[in-house]
Design a protein around this motif. Structure first.
Motif, PDB file in Angstrom:
ATOM      1  N   LYS A   7      -6.745   3.915  -0.363  1.00  0.00           N
ATOM      2  CA  LYS A   7      -5.593   3.422  -0.012  1.00  0.00           C
ATOM      3  C   LYS A   7      -4.879   3.154  -1.548  1.00  0.00           C
ATOM      4  N   ILE A  15       1.612   5.126   6.630  1.00  0.00           N
ATOM      5  CA  ILE A  15       2.249   4.505   7.716  1.00  0.00           C
ATOM      6  C   ILE A  15       3.693   4.966   7.544  1.00  0.00           C
ATOM      7  N   ASP A  54      -2.022  -7.539  14.512  1.00  0.00           N
ATOM      8  CA  ASP A  54      -2.026  -6.282  14.498  1.00  0.00           C
ATOM      9  C   ASP A  54      -0.402  -5.949  14.470  1.00  0.00           C
ATOM     10  N   GLU A 103       0.129  -0.105  12.736  1.00  0.00           N
ATOM     11  CA  GLU A 103      -0.314   0.626  11.618  1.00  0.00           C
ATOM     12  C   GLU A 103      -1.076   0.068  10.745  1.00  0.00           C
ATOM     13  N   PHE A 104      -1.095  -1.328  10.617  1.00  0.00           N
ATOM     14  CA  PHE A 104      -1.748  -1.975   9.968  1.00  0.00           C
ATOM     15  C   PHE A 104      -2.245  -3.460  10.314  1.00  0.00           C
ATOM     16  N   THR A 131     -12.773   0.342  11.734  1.00  0.00           N
ATOM     17  CA  THR A 131     -11.768   0.922  12.414  1.00  0.00           C
ATOM     18  C   THR A 131     -10.899   2.058  11.433  1.00  0.00           C
ATOM     19  N   LYS A 151      -8.135   1.210   9.882  1.00  0.00           N
ATOM     20  CA  LYS A 151      -7.002   0.887   9.838  1.00  0.00           C
ATOM     21  C   LYS A 151      -6.711   0.027   8.617  1.00  0.00           C
ATOM     22  N   PRO A 193     -10.787  -0.166   3.726  1.00  0.00           N
ATOM     23  CA  PRO A 193      -9.319   0.119   4.181  1.00  0.00           C
ATOM     24  C   PRO A 193      -8.650  -1.149   3.599  1.00  0.00           C
TER      25      PRO A 193
END
Length: 314
Positions: free
Chosen positions: A2, A39, A181, A184-185, A211, A213, A269
């Motif tokens: 990322k 995202i 939450d 999207e992130f 996950t 995410k 992530p």
């Protein structure tokens, strides 16, 4: 991996006068952009840490407040004077301004980086409850060392038993680890208020990272970066950051080491870590298999707030 892009927009001094809360705050907001690959939405978050809100008692209130000891009352009076803003505004009023600003700007979420209150006195807890109830958007709150301790029982087991339950309702019933939450992130609140990562964090944190995410970590005590360690040593005569024990920082225990390894793993992530505690702004990377950005917020009692724009990029 990322990726993120950050841009410092502005920093200034809180304005006074008859302008709206938004206008009075605008010159005191620091803004950072974090771009997360994959995202699609754009999000506005406020990050405030180390507000150190103190509600002292006047003479009549002290007479009426039988449940508060004289020791707690005297401590509040003493601490109140140490957390006034440059314009003489009290730390509690500074935090009230944050709440007003968040509501006026209609941000998507408020991130509270710990030490929002200066001690768990009855008056401070009542103030906290009132202010958080007025927020018109979700918030995420991680523990700071002052939120739940007094100096005469610092980090004690008795303190945990007495004061953590009072803060638990603002942390989804779990003061060690909870999340906000955004679909999207996720922003994850991690308790490291003792100067080490709470071991109870690790299982839930591992499950979240699995996950895939994107994750932003919200903690109180910063993790080792070259920049924050150097500044903290100068300001505090001590590292007061987790890591770099040989150079004046806090020697990490096993849980803290495992947490940092998980955060900076090649396939992690995690896109950023937010922290406070040291009362100055800093931005650097936590080094590992993957370098992870860490932003440390300046003290909220000075009127400092960080506005985060979370931006998507396909």
């Amino acid at each position: 991996m990322k990726k993120y892009v950050l841009t410092l927009i502005c920093c200034g001094v809180l304005l006074s006068g008859c302008a709206s809360q938004s206008e009075r705050w605008q010159e005191n907001i620091m803004q950072e952009d974090i771009v997360i690959d994959g995202i699609s939405g754009d999000y506005e978050l406020l990050f405030v840490t180390d507000a150190h809100a103190v509600i002292p008692l006047d003479t009549q209130e002290q007479t009426d407040a039988a449940e508060e000891t004289e020791q707690i009352q005297n401590y509040a009076q003493e601490r109140y004077k140490g957390f006034l803003g440059e314009d003489g505004t009290s730390s509690a009023e500074q935090f009230s301004r944050v709440v007003d600003y968040a509501n006026e700007e209609e941000v998507d979420g408020v991130l509270l980086g710990g030490d929002i209150i200066d001690s768990p006195s009855r008056e401070n807890l009542d103030f906290l409850s009132k202010e958080l109830s007025e927020l018109e958007m979700p918030y995420l709150y991680t523990l700071g060392n002052h939120d739940w301790t007094f100096p005469w029982e610092y980090m004690s087991e008795s303190g945990k038993q007495k004061y953590l339950p009072a803060l638990s309702p603002y942390m989804e019933g779990d003061t060690s680890f909870h999340t906000l939450d955004f679909g999207e992130f996720v922003v994850a609140a991690v308790d490291n208020s003792s100067g080490q990562v709470n071991p109870e964090v690790l299982d839930d944190y591992s499950e979240l990272l699995d996950t895939g995410k994107p994750v932003i970590v919200l903690a109180h005590v910063p993790f080792l970066t070259q920049s924050v360690l150097s500044k903290a040593t100068q300001v505090w005569n001590s590292g007061v950051v987790i890591g770099g024990g040989n150079f004046g920082g806090i020697y990490p225990n096993e849980a803290s080491e495992e947490f940092v390894e998980m955060t900076t793993a090649e396939d992690s992530p995690v896109v950023a870590v937010l922290a406070g505690h040291v009362h100055f702004y800093d931005k650097d990377v936590i080094e590992g298999e993957k370098d992870v950005l860490q932003i440390v917020g300046n003290a909220g009692f000075r009127g400092s707030v960080l506005r985060l724009r979370i931006l998507g990029r396909s």
